[in-house]
Design an enzyme around this catalytic site. Sequence first.
Site, PDB file in Angstrom:
ATOM      1  N   ARG A 242       0.857  -1.177   0.000  1.00  9.66           N
ATOM      2  CA  ARG A 242       0.000   0.000   0.000  1.00  9.66           C
ATOM      3  C   ARG A 242       0.894   1.228   0.000  1.00  9.66           C
ATOM      4  NH1 ARG A 242      -3.461  -2.545  -1.654  1.00  9.66           N
ATOM      5  NH2 ARG A 242      -5.579  -2.832  -0.915  1.00  9.66           N
ATOM      6  N   GLU A 271      -3.246   7.626  -4.649  1.00  9.68           N
ATOM      7  CA  GLU A 271      -3.660   7.094  -5.961  1.00  9.68           C
ATOM      8  C   GLU A 271      -4.946   7.766  -6.426  1.00  9.68           C
ATOM      9  OE1 GLU A 271      -3.845   2.800  -5.962  1.00  9.68           O
ATOM     10  OE2 GLU A 271      -1.931   2.675  -4.907  1.00  9.68           O
ATOM     11  N   HIS A 289      -1.155   0.155 -10.003  1.00  6.54           N
ATOM     12  CA  HIS A 289      -1.814  -0.780  -9.062  1.00  6.54           C
ATOM     13  C   HIS A 289      -2.353  -2.010  -9.807  1.00  6.54           C
ATOM     14  CE1 HIS A 289      -3.973  -0.865  -4.897  1.00  6.54           C
ATOM     15  NE2 HIS A 289      -3.712  -2.084  -5.315  1.00  6.54           N
TER      16      HIS A 289
HETATM   17  C1  DGY Z   1      -5.962  -5.818  -2.785  1.00  6.86           C
HETATM   18  O1  DGY Z   1      -6.704  -6.779  -2.967  1.00  6.86           O
HETATM   19  O2  DGY Z   1      -5.840  -5.303  -1.682  1.00  6.86           O
HETATM   20  C2  DGY Z   1      -5.187  -5.330  -3.936  1.00  6.86           C
HETATM   21  O3  DGY Z   1      -4.517  -4.165  -3.691  1.00  6.86           O
HETATM   22  C3  DGY Z   1      -6.047  -5.212  -5.173  1.00  6.86           C
HETATM   23  O4  DGY Z   1      -5.169  -5.508  -6.206  1.00  6.86           O
END
Ligand code: DGY
Length: 323
Positions: A242, A271, A289
């Site tokens: 993240r 983002e 992402h």
């Molecule tokens: C998640 O599932 O948390 C991912 O970031 C989506 O790709």
Amino acid sequence: MSKPKIVVTRRWPAEVEAILSDRFDATLNEADTPMDAIQLAEALATADAVLPTVVDRLDASVFEAAKARGIRARVLANFGVGVNHIDLSAAKAAGLVVTNTPGVLTDATADIAMTLMMMIARRAGEGEREVRAGRWTGWRPTHLIGADVAGATLGVVGMGRIGKAMARRCHFGFGMKVIFHNRSAVADPEVPGARQAPLEEVLAEADFVSLHCPGGAENRHLINAGRLALMKPTAFLINTARGDVMDEAALVAALKAGRIAGAGLDVFENEPSVHPELLTMENVALLPHLGSATRATRIAMGMKALANLEAVLEEREPPDRVV
Ligand code: DGY
């Protein structure tokens, strides 16, 4: 009997949307535009279930606004494993079950971490930009010299499913040594010789540091200026976890000062905006992402969310309850 009413906040794979439309009174987001706080609160007040994605901001104010109208929803069946976009205690206090989709995106996400590792080690983005721009003047011994991956040390921060999948790929595929940091002890790192160590030691020893810990308050800016300073000047940072795990401004400063060699990023603090200086740096690979973005993975995520949703509406324990 009338079907339960559900709201799906973004477009999902067509195969899953077809099942949702068949089994439920489903409101799909055909325009695929992000829903704002007012629309999300409205969905919680009027539907039996809301199916958000990892970019829908469900903070306390959304639950408060929905509560003011009377919450109808019983479950937030999230499409994605990360739940840092949901205020979990506010959701729980509002009487909602929250579920996610662990397991099915492990390989796809580890593959994207590998992609970024190779891109930054071997200067692939830089090389591709050169070819496309017509700037390539031909082979020469000193052209775009990169770093070796084989035999290098991988540092994993967060040795859960995805961290282990990344470690396996690096060790068994590339002969890399693995050192890792995890909050709790990891009984089986699944890689021979892998060593658990304090975060500072992992950062100081690794040639490639790959982040795989959850986002949210507990890990916000875990990788900050002080910790970046511990890395070798020849080392690279990879983030598929993240954006908020890393202080993006501190990363930019470290890259500008040459304190680390480069970075591969699939996630960002704000983002879809990306720090403007990252966009100008050749030693940085940037992806939008894409961690879980394979066809089979996205269908599996949708099917998992469906299983969770059905369980809650049928008053069974959902397979992937978060709260
Ligand atoms: C998640 O599932 O948390 C991912 O970031 C989506 O790709």
